[in-house]
Design a protein around this motif. Sequence first.
Motif, mmCIF file in Angstrom:
data_model
loop_
_atom_site.group_PDB
_atom_site.id
_atom_site.type_symbol
_atom_site.label_atom_id
_atom_site.label_comp_id
_atom_site.label_asym_id
_atom_site.label_seq_id
_atom_site.Cartn_x
_atom_site.Cartn_y
_atom_site.Cartn_z
ATOM 1 N N LEU A 438 0.763 -0.812 0.203
ATOM 2 C CA LEU A 438 0.022 -0.041 -0.131
ATOM 3 C C LEU A 438 1.094 1.534 0.231
ATOM 4 O O LEU A 438 2.331 1.007 0.905
ATOM 5 C CB LEU A 438 -0.520 -0.358 1.197
ATOM 6 N N SER A 439 0.374 2.720 -0.614
ATOM 7 C CA SER A 439 1.253 3.732 -0.182
ATOM 8 C C SER A 439 0.481 4.410 0.272
ATOM 9 O O SER A 439 -1.180 5.237 0.281
ATOM 10 C CB SER A 439 1.760 4.467 -1.886
ATOM 11 N N LEU A 440 0.957 5.008 2.139
ATOM 12 C CA LEU A 440 0.394 5.764 2.075
ATOM 13 C C LEU A 440 0.090 7.355 1.940
ATOM 14 O O LEU A 440 1.520 8.322 1.689
ATOM 15 C CB LEU A 440 0.014 5.797 3.860
ATOM 16 N N ASP A 441 -0.530 7.630 2.458
ATOM 17 C CA ASP A 441 -1.111 9.631 1.852
ATOM 18 C C ASP A 441 0.507 10.593 2.462
ATOM 19 O O ASP A 441 0.349 10.193 4.310
ATOM 20 C CB ASP A 441 -2.251 10.217 2.175
ATOM 21 N N GLY A 442 1.595 11.136 1.845
ATOM 22 C CA GLY A 442 2.542 11.853 3.240
ATOM 23 C C GLY A 442 2.182 12.490 3.726
ATOM 24 O O GLY A 442 2.329 12.611 4.851
ATOM 25 N N ASP A 443 0.867 13.228 3.830
ATOM 26 C CA ASP A 443 0.126 14.023 5.299
ATOM 27 C C ASP A 443 0.395 13.101 6.341
ATOM 28 O O ASP A 443 -0.314 13.709 7.309
ATOM 29 C CB ASP A 443 -0.723 14.924 4.491
#
Length: 526
Positions: A438-443
Amino acid sequence: MSLALARKWRPKKFSELVGQDHVVRALTNALEQGRVHHAWLFTGTRGVGKTTLARIIAKALNCNAPKKSDPCGVCDSCVSIDRGRFVDVIELDAASNTQVDNMRDLLDTAAYKPTVGDYKIFIIDEVHMLSRSAFNAMLKTLEEPPEHVKFILATTDPQKVPVTVLSRCLQFNLKPIPVPIIEDQMKKILGEENIEFDSQGIELLSRYARGSLRDGLSLLDQSIAQGNGKVEEESVKSMLGVVDESLVQSLVEITLNQDADLLTQKINDIERMGASFAFVLDEMASLLQRLSLFSLTTQGLDERLIEGYQRLFDQTDDEHLQLLYQIVTIGKRDLLLAPDEKVGFTMTLLRMMAFLPDRGRDRKPQKNKEIANSIPTSKSPATQKVRTKVDTHAQVMIDLKTNADWKVFVSKKVPSGMAKMLAENSEFESFVEGVLRLSLDGDQKHLLVDRYKDKLRDLLREHIDAKCRLKIKVGAVSDTPLATEESEIKQRLDQTTRDLEEDPFVRSLKDDLGGKLVSESIRPNK
Ligand SMILES: [Zn+2]
């Protein structure tokens, strides 16, 4: 009866004080063991016994013949303290300004020994109202209290008492007195006074007292006067402007059935009865609370109520009840802002009408299988709960191949909480050889915490693949479950607003009464 009940029956001993057992026990123990603190602070709402307790302590400390910790009540000291004529017990109400001006002078006398008693006692009610200079004067004495000086402070608002004062006091919180205790006390008093009463009238008065025995007893006084020396449900109701439970139930039912004609009729009835709209809203809120509880347990409800509750509950659901409760309590709060109570009340009930429970909406237009299944067939809330449980376990192992699958998984299988927030802010990358990436929103990278990640992994193992591993990297995202959900909510909200605007009933409200839709108050239909 010449003396008001609240004054006549004001407790004179610890043993007569009701509803504050925890505080009384602590105080009597301390007094019996001679561990007498130099300053007490009693907190709690009005009429729960703060100053009564203060006076009992003042007597216990100065009584000539105390019985254990209780004052005797008959010696010279006890009698004159009860009458407010004991020179060494100085009672002040800080809420009255004139007395505050004298505060410094009075405190200056603390240095002198008591004239007749063993202790010089300052009882200061609503102490938070004292001026800064008065507090300072008091603090000086509190810091180095002479042996013979005791302070008994009382306040409804302890947050306004300076910390320097608070820290030097032994603090006791007096709780609102429970309805059954107020009821018992009223019955006892009426019995002793030889006044006729019926239990329904007493129950109503006790509830209306809102935890304050003093308020309860003054209501009792009024109802005795109104009822020509008797306390009966009917006269109590008309005095309080109270309505029947059946009326309250029918109001809720009318809003569920969206029957505007009947609603108008009922509202006019309430007005004719001279009932208080504010009280009706309170009663509705408390009915909604009981209905919410009813979905969990029927304990303590009599058969008569269960039937009515079941009928209402069948037309709603938990989430919808929460919403109605909110509408009613906010409506009550805003009643003061309305042009008059009737208008405010009407708007609140119309607002209730504007929202139907999910299944209520879905049931009418389409009757496909899925929806039919979701309508509980059983009448009992308990079995309904079991059904839901079975439903969630019915489906096993979902396929997870695309970002769309991932969104379904997150919305259906991840319960709310931090793990859900982590999931909602993450976008599907790939699921290959048992590894979900998964990629997690940087914010939102603060959500990348092992605990949340483990929780999410466990859910994946439960529903997707028993050996699933989870890899989350922080990066750019474009299509997370959260983004989708937000845009869906926006769409549904827009649709709901359009529906409401077009609703003939709402339209007539706007045109005829100059009503306005408060967009912040609109919640989307799911
Ligand atoms: Zn005494």
